[in-house]
Design an enzyme around this catalytic site. Structure first.
Site, short mmCIF file in Angstrom:
data_model
loop_
_atom_site.label_atom_id
_atom_site.label_comp_id
_atom_site.label_asym_id
_atom_site.label_seq_id
_atom_site.Cartn_x
_atom_site.Cartn_y
_atom_site.Cartn_z
N TRP A 1 40.97 99.03 67.93
CA TRP A 1 40.88 97.56 67.85
C TRP A 1 42.12 96.93 67.22
CZ3 TRP A 1 35.23 96.11 65.95
CH2 TRP A 1 34.31 96.58 66.90
N LYS A 2 42.97 97.74 66.62
CA LYS A 2 44.18 97.24 65.94
C LYS A 2 43.79 96.16 64.93
CE LYS A 2 46.70 98.66 69.97
NZ LYS A 2 47.83 98.52 70.88
N SER B 1 47.53 100.55 78.34
CA SER B 1 47.03 99.65 79.38
C SER B 1 45.98 100.29 80.29
CB SER B 1 48.18 99.08 80.21
OG SER B 1 49.05 98.34 79.38
N GLU C 1 52.79 101.80 66.96
CA GLU C 1 52.97 100.59 66.15
C GLU C 1 53.20 100.95 64.69
OE1 GLU C 1 49.41 98.64 67.56
OE2 GLU C 1 50.33 98.50 69.54
N GLY D 1 43.35 100.16 73.85
CA GLY D 1 43.62 99.03 72.96
C GLY D 1 42.92 97.78 73.47
N GLY D 2 43.69 96.93 74.15
CA GLY D 2 43.19 95.62 74.58
C GLY D 2 41.81 95.65 75.22
#
Ligand code: PGA
Length: 249
Positions: free
Chosen positions: A10-11, A212, A96, A233-234
């Site tokens: 989820w960052k 992605s 990151e 991620g997203g």
């Protein structure tokens, strides 16, 4: 048989209320699956997330930790602190963290050691940048990232290590490695492991792809023989998309 794993990173997204509502949506979407399903909320919400998912098969994991047990490291969280709230798996080496927080292979080796010493499972991330791939150096870069942070370990440690290949140029960019590019790199990673630890170990380590991954491309990527799942991620921020990816197996 290698474990199939889909982990949602989820960052730095979702406050407490958003975390609770996404978890409710995830519980509604969840179906029986052979894959292990994990989510990594931000550290302030790990405890609440874990409580909310106690009766569920979704595992709550951390996005990062410090290598020290405790002490004067303002702002950091240790393996024991994570374990004390029931978090037993941690993502380490995300690009990151490497890029914005200057995490080096050497530092990551210490974090891996600290996590394993506490009996935690590690999802270890690595991957090349676009310039590396354009120059044809992707295997050298990835091979070195793995060797520098992990090859001091004994073979038994790999029972608690999951690898995640995440080409930096594909993270959050909408650009995905083609299933063939992912397969080629995953086969290279497995061979790198086999050369050092033997085939038996290499065949048991799950290697996830990240960058992605979406409902539309997950099935083709996951169909490749050396791709054992994904770090998402997203698309993990929407319950429907996340479970569409889980169900792509
Ligand atoms: P993305 O992120 O799916 O948004 O590309 C993947 C990751 O950073 O783990």
């Amino acid at each position: 048989m290698r474990k199939q794993i889909v982990a949602g990173n989820w960052k730095m997204n979702n406050d407490l209320a958003q975390t609770e509502s996404l978890i409710t949506a995830l519980k509604n979407q969840a179906k029986t699956t052979d894959a292990e399903v994990m989510i990594a909320p931000t550290s302030t919400n790990l405890w609440a997330a874990n409580n909310a998912l106690k009766q569920s098969s979704i595992e709550v994991i951390a996005q990062n930790m410090h290598f020290a047990e405790n002490g004067a490291y303002t702002g950091e969280v240790s393996a024991s602190m994570l374990k004390s709230i029931g978090v037993n798996t941690v993502i380490l080496g995300h690009s990151e963290r490497r890029e914005y927080f200057n995490e080096t292979d050497e530092l990551l080796a210490k974090k891996v050691d600290a996590a394993l010493a506490k009996g935690m499972r590690v999802i270890f991330c690595f991957g090349e940048e676009l310039a590396d791939r354009k120059a044809g150096n992707e295997e050298t870069i990835v091979g070195n990232q793995i060797k520098n942070a992990l090859f001091h370990l004994g073979a038994a440690a790999f029972q608690n290590i999951v690898l995640a290949y995440e080409p930096v140029w594909a993270i959050g960019t909408g650009e995905t490695a083609s299933p063939e590019q992912a397969q080629d790199m995953h086969a290279f990673i497995r061979k790198t492991l086999a050369d050092k630890y033997g085939n038996d170990i290499a065949e048991t380590v799950s290697i996830l792809y990240g960058g992605s991954v979406k409902p539309a491309n997950a099935e083709e990527i996951f169909s490749k023989p050396d791709v054992d799942g994904g770090l998402i991620g997203g698309a993990s921020l929407k319950a429907e998309d996340f479970f569409a990816i889980v169900n792509a197996f």
